[in-house]
Design a protein around this motif. Sequence first.
Motif, mmCIF file in Angstrom:
data_model
loop_
_atom_site.group_PDB
_atom_site.id
_atom_site.type_symbol
_atom_site.label_atom_id
_atom_site.label_comp_id
_atom_site.label_asym_id
_atom_site.label_seq_id
_atom_site.Cartn_x
_atom_site.Cartn_y
_atom_site.Cartn_z
ATOM 1 N N LEU A 115 0.821 -1.207 0.000
ATOM 2 C CA LEU A 115 0.000 0.000 0.000
ATOM 3 C C LEU A 115 0.855 1.255 0.000
ATOM 4 O O LEU A 115 0.600 2.204 -0.760
ATOM 5 N N LEU A 116 1.875 1.297 0.826
ATOM 6 C CA LEU A 116 2.701 2.503 0.932
ATOM 7 C C LEU A 116 3.539 2.741 -0.321
ATOM 8 O O LEU A 116 3.688 3.880 -0.771
ATOM 9 N N ILE A 117 4.075 1.667 -0.899
ATOM 10 C CA ILE A 117 4.908 1.816 -2.094
ATOM 11 C C ILE A 117 4.069 2.276 -3.279
ATOM 12 O O ILE A 117 4.461 3.187 -4.026
ATOM 13 N N THR A 118 2.894 1.682 -3.464
ATOM 14 C CA THR A 118 2.054 2.099 -4.593
ATOM 15 C C THR A 118 1.516 3.520 -4.403
ATOM 16 O O THR A 118 1.353 4.257 -5.379
ATOM 17 N N LEU A 119 1.274 3.911 -3.163
ATOM 18 C CA LEU A 119 0.847 5.292 -2.903
ATOM 19 C C LEU A 119 1.970 6.269 -3.215
ATOM 20 O O LEU A 119 1.756 7.310 -3.850
#
Length: 286
Positions: free
Chosen positions: A117-121
């Motif tokens: 989630l954090l990387i794609t955000l």
Amino acid sequence: MPDPEKDSPTLMRAASLLRNIAKAAPRHPVVSLICATVITSGFFLLFPGVDLWVSGLFFDPASGSFPAASNEVLKRLRSLGPYLVWLIALGSVLILVVKVIWPEQPPLVPLGKPLFLLITLALGPGLLANGILKAHSGRPRPRNVDVFGGDLPYVDVWRFTDHCKSNCSFVSGEGSSGAWLLALALVLPLAWRKPALWATATIGVLVSVNRVAFGGHFLSDTVLAWTLNGLLIALFYHLFFIWQPAWVTPSSLDAAFSRIGFSLQDRFAYLDARVRRFKRAHKKTK
């Protein structure tokens, strides 16, 4: 402006092609999203009038404005997207922080999920949309285009200009964030996934269309924000949960964050010992 009678067969063929891609997407999401991005880009390059026509639906010539931008309900809807994004991001960070603070304990959830989630955000709405495209595309927003009372020309999608210096129209930042909400549904338990996909997709679409109604983005800005961020999400989903090289397996990530936690504990213990020795030495000199 597009001519509905003249362009109808082409529009129908394009719509049929996109429907076929949507049907194939669950089986081949990466390839389907690449095709969707290329086809969508080609469509708006061939028919730029569609952008102007859709934005014109929300424009009031009498007032020379986009009335939806002043609607309090729609303004509150606009804030819903960023609120949910921050909530999910903070929850993901909290899961990682808890693991680092208590490295000997198993993680609250497999760590690949919050990392995904954090990387794609960070790479999608953060770097690709706001850091690169919106910062350098130079595409004026609808409300700034001469067709809608502004003083700048309409610029085709993917044509980089100097008409806008920063925070430009292409691509939609809120559209990118709306598309990213679907990433949450992909990491939920299987029983929750389908209703979560419907819920996040509904919110994401409403927030995205809202920006078009506000005169903040063209339709192409929004649709391509979805296909580009969807492609990035699909690639990283395959990396974390399908291809899954050794370094992103749950056990590897658990071990890596445990090492970080134990290393920080050692550093804090060392600093605590130094402080205690300093205090004892200071007392002796009094």
